[in-house]
Design a protein around this motif. Structure first.
Motif, mmCIF file in Angstrom:
data_model
loop_
_atom_site.group_PDB
_atom_site.id
_atom_site.type_symbol
_atom_site.label_atom_id
_atom_site.label_comp_id
_atom_site.label_asym_id
_atom_site.label_seq_id
_atom_site.Cartn_x
_atom_site.Cartn_y
_atom_site.Cartn_z
ATOM 1 N N PRO A 73 0.705 -1.145 -0.104
ATOM 2 C CA PRO A 73 0.060 0.073 -0.091
ATOM 3 C C PRO A 73 0.744 1.343 -0.033
ATOM 4 O O PRO A 73 0.315 2.357 -0.521
ATOM 5 C CB PRO A 73 -0.750 -0.248 1.371
ATOM 6 N N PHE A 74 2.126 1.317 0.361
ATOM 7 C CA PHE A 74 2.906 2.533 0.180
ATOM 8 C C PHE A 74 3.649 2.507 -0.929
ATOM 9 O O PHE A 74 4.949 2.993 -0.617
ATOM 10 C CB PHE A 74 3.502 2.754 1.589
ATOM 11 N N GLY A 75 3.498 1.443 -1.723
ATOM 12 C CA GLY A 75 4.264 1.508 -2.931
ATOM 13 C C GLY A 75 5.235 0.092 -2.995
ATOM 14 O O GLY A 75 5.350 -0.071 -1.833
ATOM 15 N N PHE A 76 5.808 -0.345 -4.021
ATOM 16 C CA PHE A 76 6.386 -1.431 -4.097
ATOM 17 C C PHE A 76 7.788 -1.824 -3.218
ATOM 18 O O PHE A 76 8.069 -2.469 -2.614
ATOM 19 C CB PHE A 76 6.820 -1.829 -5.704
ATOM 20 N N TYR A 77 8.423 -0.390 -3.212
ATOM 21 C CA TYR A 77 9.614 -0.664 -2.581
ATOM 22 C C TYR A 77 9.577 -0.176 -1.037
ATOM 23 O O TYR A 77 10.789 -0.546 -0.424
ATOM 24 C CB TYR A 77 10.593 0.694 -3.072
ATOM 25 N N ASP A 78 8.485 0.242 -0.705
ATOM 26 C CA ASP A 78 8.398 0.521 0.749
ATOM 27 C C ASP A 78 8.733 -0.902 1.577
ATOM 28 O O ASP A 78 8.345 -1.836 1.196
ATOM 29 C CB ASP A 78 6.973 0.757 1.158
ATOM 30 N N ALA A 79 9.509 -0.594 2.566
ATOM 31 C CA ALA A 79 9.903 -1.727 3.581
ATOM 32 C C ALA A 79 8.890 -2.298 4.272
ATOM 33 O O ALA A 79 9.162 -2.197 5.591
ATOM 34 C CB ALA A 79 11.020 -1.258 4.351
ATOM 35 N N THR A 80 7.780 -2.513 3.983
ATOM 36 C CA THR A 80 6.646 -3.504 4.489
ATOM 37 C C THR A 80 6.572 -4.862 3.955
ATOM 38 O O THR A 80 6.252 -4.738 3.001
ATOM 39 C CB THR A 80 5.459 -2.676 4.400
ATOM 40 N N ILE A 81 6.440 -5.748 4.778
ATOM 41 C CA ILE A 81 6.313 -7.134 4.504
ATOM 42 C C ILE A 81 5.220 -7.622 5.110
ATOM 43 O O ILE A 81 4.778 -7.555 6.215
ATOM 44 C CB ILE A 81 7.724 -7.861 4.862
ATOM 45 N N ASP A 82 4.516 -8.463 4.144
ATOM 46 C CA ASP A 82 3.075 -8.829 4.575
ATOM 47 C C ASP A 82 2.249 -7.929 5.626
ATOM 48 O O ASP A 82 1.985 -8.313 6.557
ATOM 49 C CB ASP A 82 3.510 -10.196 5.317
ATOM 50 N N GLY A 83 2.039 -6.927 5.008
ATOM 51 C CA GLY A 83 1.331 -6.076 5.755
ATOM 52 C C GLY A 83 0.852 -4.698 5.058
ATOM 53 O O GLY A 83 0.896 -4.546 3.914
ATOM 54 N N GLY A 84 0.746 -3.737 5.637
ATOM 55 C CA GLY A 84 -0.216 -2.389 5.573
ATOM 56 C C GLY A 84 -1.550 -2.477 6.126
ATOM 57 O O GLY A 84 -1.614 -2.932 7.260
ATOM 58 N N TRP A 85 -2.549 -2.166 5.420
ATOM 59 C CA TRP A 85 -3.661 -1.767 6.053
ATOM 60 C C TRP A 85 -4.389 -3.488 6.383
ATOM 61 O O TRP A 85 -5.170 -3.312 7.073
ATOM 62 C CB TRP A 85 -4.656 -0.952 4.962
ATOM 63 N N GLN A 86 -3.950 -4.248 5.736
ATOM 64 C CA GLN A 86 -4.123 -5.773 5.890
ATOM 65 C C GLN A 86 -2.995 -6.577 6.018
ATOM 66 O O GLN A 86 -1.999 -6.439 5.090
ATOM 67 C CB GLN A 86 -5.205 -6.325 4.966
ATOM 68 N N VAL A 87 -3.061 -7.423 6.884
ATOM 69 C CA VAL A 87 -2.084 -8.518 7.054
ATOM 70 C C VAL A 87 -2.665 -9.901 6.522
ATOM 71 O O VAL A 87 -4.002 -10.219 6.889
ATOM 72 C CB VAL A 87 -1.795 -8.884 8.361
ATOM 73 N N PRO A 88 -2.415 -10.535 5.381
ATOM 74 C CA PRO A 88 -2.802 -11.739 4.875
ATOM 75 C C PRO A 88 -3.215 -12.761 6.030
ATOM 76 O O PRO A 88 -2.286 -12.939 6.893
ATOM 77 C CB PRO A 88 -1.600 -12.287 3.800
ATOM 78 N N GLY A 89 -4.578 -13.191 5.878
ATOM 79 C CA GLY A 89 -4.775 -14.115 6.884
ATOM 80 C C GLY A 89 -5.053 -13.825 8.310
ATOM 81 O O GLY A 89 -5.368 -14.435 9.256
ATOM 82 N N GLU A 90 -4.999 -12.435 8.628
ATOM 83 C CA GLU A 90 -5.266 -11.733 10.082
ATOM 84 C C GLU A 90 -5.996 -10.591 10.122
ATOM 85 O O GLU A 90 -5.572 -9.432 10.142
ATOM 86 C CB GLU A 90 -3.711 -11.343 10.605
ATOM 87 N N PRO A 91 -7.117 -10.895 9.689
ATOM 88 C CA PRO A 91 -8.413 -9.639 9.564
ATOM 89 C C PRO A 91 -8.279 -9.029 11.221
ATOM 90 O O PRO A 91 -7.952 -9.464 12.291
ATOM 91 C CB PRO A 91 -9.445 -10.273 9.355
ATOM 92 N N TYR A 92 -9.043 -8.119 11.050
ATOM 93 C CA TYR A 92 -9.724 -7.145 12.170
ATOM 94 C C TYR A 92 -10.975 -6.794 11.691
ATOM 95 O O TYR A 92 -11.221 -6.656 10.541
ATOM 96 C CB TYR A 92 -8.909 -6.118 12.714
#
Ligand SMILES: Cc1cc2nc3c(=O)[nH]c(=O)nc-3n(C[C@H](O)[C@H](O)[C@H](O)COP(=O)(O)OP(=O)(O)OC[C@H]3O[C@@H](n4cnc5c(N)ncnc54)[C@H](O)[C@@H]3O)c2cc1C
Ligand code: SF4
Lengths: 597, 210
Positions: A73-92
């Motif tokens: 969500p903050f761009g391809f190169y952003d250092a965020t892994i498996d995350g952002g506004w959603q984490v795969p398989g870990e909803p809220y």
């Protein structure tokens, strides 16, 4: 079970730390340096900024030129892994009417790998807001209690900035701050435009090294009675380079010039030999014995998907405010049917984010500018601290707390959407004319972003959603949210102020200026300053933790992330999280020595 | 402005970065080191290799659509004294990549772009009895002037104007995020410098600050 340190895990540790970000990294560093045996559990994967950071990669080397996507969500190169506004398989989830956005990541170092590095101290007012204006909650300690830890954290991580002696904008001790970079051209122009409005513009405080740290003297100052710790730190500090004025900090920094837990805190902590780290370990519950003392934690080993248990004398939660509250609420037992450490009923309560609003301006003085390199330290070099304390005290404003202003602009690396909407300026130009217009307008837009204090209220909290679990079988959080007029009035004031600054600079606003703050304000959670949910206080009946971030109910249980916050000043929280975490770690060690824990 | 003397040069910077990495290798344990289950991370869309990106989807646009798109992109950003045209900078391929992505924004753009390309060709057949790619420069401009700016477009050209705005934005993205486009607008960053000097006297003067 991925384990990133050389030793096999011990059968029992002094302290378990859950999470490896700002809070977990700082806590583990402080403890391991003093010989405490620490096991860190991190839900994300191992991550190494030295080899994994795309430093000079260009947009053309990335899918969609690096544009944000739901996966990144903050761009391809952003250092965020498996995350952002959603984490795969870990909803809220959100309760009806709520729309909280919860930013998370699953990687060693957590959000410190991609955060904005803005590092402002809370001031004396910020610890005692209720005493000043009758709203919100006071902290059980004063600025003076925390100030020495601010000095220590700033010295350790490296923060540039200046001491300006401004109201409620504390100075650091002499020799602590790194020199700020020179202002960029557009930042000087903002300063000029702000001056007739009496809006101050001063160097920002950012966790980036503008020169190599003094690894010969700083470590000794940070660890005066512990030459071994000083030597360990010196060896790692020496490997950090000064910023080379290029590349985006949000991608991480392979030369370790900016602050990431993974480049600054974990390497020396690991080098002590006192810290073991297990990655891909999703903690779900704190266990207790019959007397109600914490004995360890259960976690899901993500590779085998099996539950495991590890033991320690002390448990520290540092999984980010809401996640630590989630773990406590999921740690139910006959002794603690309400969730662990929740006799006050306050776990999950007083969730806060920061008030955000922005206006974009187009500035003719910046058109057709001769090429100049505005990359600088990637982050802002200058900012505006809150400047209307007097008006507020005199009751002249319809909101009680302050905001600061961050301005971004300049001739920065072109990114997707660079000239989206330019037809409003050019009347729909295309062809050769569009090329000329692009040259003219490049770098002439400035975004003014306000970051303001939210006051905790009863309508903003998280709780366990009884109907939903994540892919690890762990019940998830449900959020509740309602802004009060305090926040929306402040957001409207931001818009008005930014429009005035833009006008004073001879520019035009190119995004809406709202008089209705509800239209101006960002969504809850969107500024990603998640604090509150395990509040500290002086009274066990109304708070979860004491001033050492220690559970009132379970004395060998601590929370050192943003959870303890009972106010959320406009000063971005991470520096304070780390100062308070170090202070808690010192308290833990003093209590261990006394035999209290 | 950065002068050649204070530029460090990419090679030196890479050496510097390598040095930072190598220094870590002598430490007793580094973050790269995993004792159990050591190895490279499992790659996924939420954890791609950032250092060496791979593009793993195929373009959906047909050859005939790409021809119209190419003509349109080059009308939007033609070659001039300073820089080559949009298609010379690879813009049509970029737009094809963009509209072929699975994400909601790109899927929505796909409909606008595909529908628009068909609309444009139909419009040119209606007006000139020729495919868009066979039109003269003046004939192409004749259509594009009608759809260049939504607030001024006639109601019957509303969709055409939306389509044109979309392709203009995508063309600008494709062009100015390429090295050719960055050079054209004078982006001179992404080079390591030993110190940051701030704006040059020339720049300060331009901004009215000198
Ligand atoms: C884009 C962005 C910009 C920001 N800019 C700024 C800024 O300029 N200034 C500022 O002060 N703050 C900023 N922040 C906020 C800052 O990142 C956080 O305040 C800070 O990282 C909080 O530290 P933490 O240790 O509590 O959480 P994190 O850094 O998120 O670390 C928590 C870690 O715990 C792990 N974890 C979570 N749940 C579990 C579990 N159940 N078991 C085991 N491990 C778990 C996570 O995987 C994560 O690694 C920004 C954040 C973002 C995303
Ligand atoms: S701007 Fe400086 S600190 Fe930030 S990533 Fe680049 S070199 Fe590192």
């Amino acid at each position: 079970m991925p384990l990133i340190t050389n030793s096999k895990t011990r059968t029992e540790y002094d302290v378990i730390v859950v999470g490896s970000g700002a809070a977990g990294g700082m806590t583990a560093y402080a403890l391991a340096q003093e010989g405490v045996k620490v096991l860190m559990l991190e839900a994300g994967r191992n991550y190494d900024p030295v080899t994994e950071t795309p430093m000079f990669q260009l947009p053309k080397d990335a899918p969609l030129r690096g544009a944000p996507t739901p996966d990144k969500p903050f761009g391809f190169y952003d250092a965020t892994i498996d995350g952002g506004w959603q984490v795969p398989g870990e909803p809220y989830t959100n309760a009806a009417g709520g729309n909280f956005m919860w930013w998370r990541t699953r990687m060693l170092g957590g959000r410190t790998n991609h955060w904005g590095r803005i590092s402002l101290r809370m001031g004396p007012y910020d610890f005692k807001p209720r005493s000043r204006d009758g709203l919100g909650l006071d902290w059980p300690m004063n600025y003076e209690d925390v100030a020495p830890y601010y000095d220590r954290v700033e010295s350790l991580i490296g923060v540039y900035g200046t001491n300006e002696g401004l109201e409620n904008t504390p100075d650091s001790s002499p020799g602590v701050l790194q020199p700020p970079p020179k202002p960029r051209g557009y930042e000087l122009l903002v300063k000029k435009g702000c001056s007739p409005l009496k809006v101050p513009v001063i160097p920002a405080h950012i966790a980036i090294l503008t020169r190599k740290q003094d690894y010969l003297t700083l470590p000794g100052r940070l660890h005066p009675n512990n030459p071994k710790a000083a030597a360990t730190l010196a060896a790692e500090m020496k490997k950090r380079m000064a910023c080379f004025w290029a590349t985006a900090c949000g991608r991480g920094c392979s030369i370790k010039a900016n602050f990431q837990s993974t480049t600054v805190l974990l390497p020396p902590a690991i080098a002590t030999g006192n810290l073991d780290i297990i990655t891909d370990a999703m903690v779900r519950e704190v266990t207790i014995d019959k007397s109600g003392k914490a004995t360890g934690v259960h976690y899901i080993d993500k590779e085998t998907r099996r539950d495991r248990h590890v033991k320690a004398k002390i448990v520290v939660l540092a999984a980010s405010g809401c996640e630590s509250a989630r773990i406590l609420l999921n740690s139910k037992s006959t002794l603690f049917s309400n969730g662990l450490g929740n006799s006050s009923g306050k776990v999950g309560r007083y969730l806060m984010d920061t008030v955000g609003a922005k206006v974009i301006g187009q500035i003719p003085a910046l058109e057709n500018c001769p090429p100049n390199n505005d990359d600088g330290a990637s982050s802002i070099h200058m900012y505006t601290p809150w400047w209307k304390y007097k008006e507020q005290a005199a009751g002249k404003l319809n909101f009680a707390r302050g905001y600061h202003i961050e301005f971004s602009g300049g001739r920065r690396m072109p990114a997707p959407g660079i000239f989206d909407g330019l037809e409003a300026q050019t009347g729909g130009a295309y062809g050769r004319k569009l090329k000329e217009e692009a040259r003219r307008y490049f770098g002439s837009f400035i975004t003014f972003a306000g970051r303001g204090e939210m006051i905790p209220n009863d309508d903003c909290y998280c709780e366990i959603d009884p109907n939903v679990v994540d892919q690890w079988g762990i019940p998830v959080l449900r959020f509740h949210w309602k802004w009060s007029d305090q926040e929306t009035n402040q957001a409207a004031h931001m818009h008005k102020t930014f429009a005035e600054i833009i006008e004073s600079m001879g520019g035009k606003t190119t995004s809406p200026v709202e008089t209705d703050g509800r239209k101006a304000i960002y969504r809850p959670g969107e500024i990603i300053h998640e604090v509150g949910t395990t509040c500290i206080g002086a009274d066990p009946k109304t708070s979860v933790l004491n001033q050492w971030s220690q559970s009132w109910d379970v004395k060998n249980l601590f929370v050192t992330d943003g959870g303890p916050f009972v106010s959320n000043a406009d000063k971005n929280p991470t520096l304070s999280i780390m100062a308070l975490a170090w202070r808690s770690a010192d308290h833990i060690m003093a209590s261990m020595k006394k035999g209290d824990l | 402005m950065s002068t050649p003397e204070n530029k460090m040069g990419r090679r030196e910077a890479l050496k510097w970065m390598a040095g930072a990495g190598a220094a870590g290798a002598f430490a007793p344990a580094t973050l790269a080191q995993k004792v159990e289950n050591a190895g490279t991370p499992t790659r996924s869309a939420t954890d791609p290799n950032l250092v060496k990106a791979v593009l793993d989807w195929k373009g959906v646009l047909a050859e005939s659509e790409l021809k119209i798109l190419t003509a349109l992109c080059d009308l939007i950003l033609p070659k001039d004294d300073k820089s080559p045209s949009a298609s010379q900078a690879g813009v049509p391929a970029f737009i094809n990549e963009w509209v072929s992505a699975i994400y909601p924004i790109q899927q929505a753009d796909k409909l606008v772009v595909r529908g628009g390309l068909a609309w444009l060709n139909t419009e040119s057949l209606r007006r000139n009895g020729k495919d868009f790619v066979d039109l003269t420069e003046a004939e192409k401009t004749g259509i594009c002037d009608d759809i260049a700016y939504l607030p001024k477009a006639k109601p019957e050209f509303a969709f055409g104007a939306l389509f044109f705005a979309k392709v203009r934005d995508l063309t600008s993205t494709g062009f100015y995020t390429s090295e050719i486009g960055m050079k054209d607008i004078g982006y001179i960053g992404n080079v390591p410098l030993p110190k940051f000097d701030g704006p040059s006297p020339e720049v300060l003067k331009h901004m009215g600050l000198a």
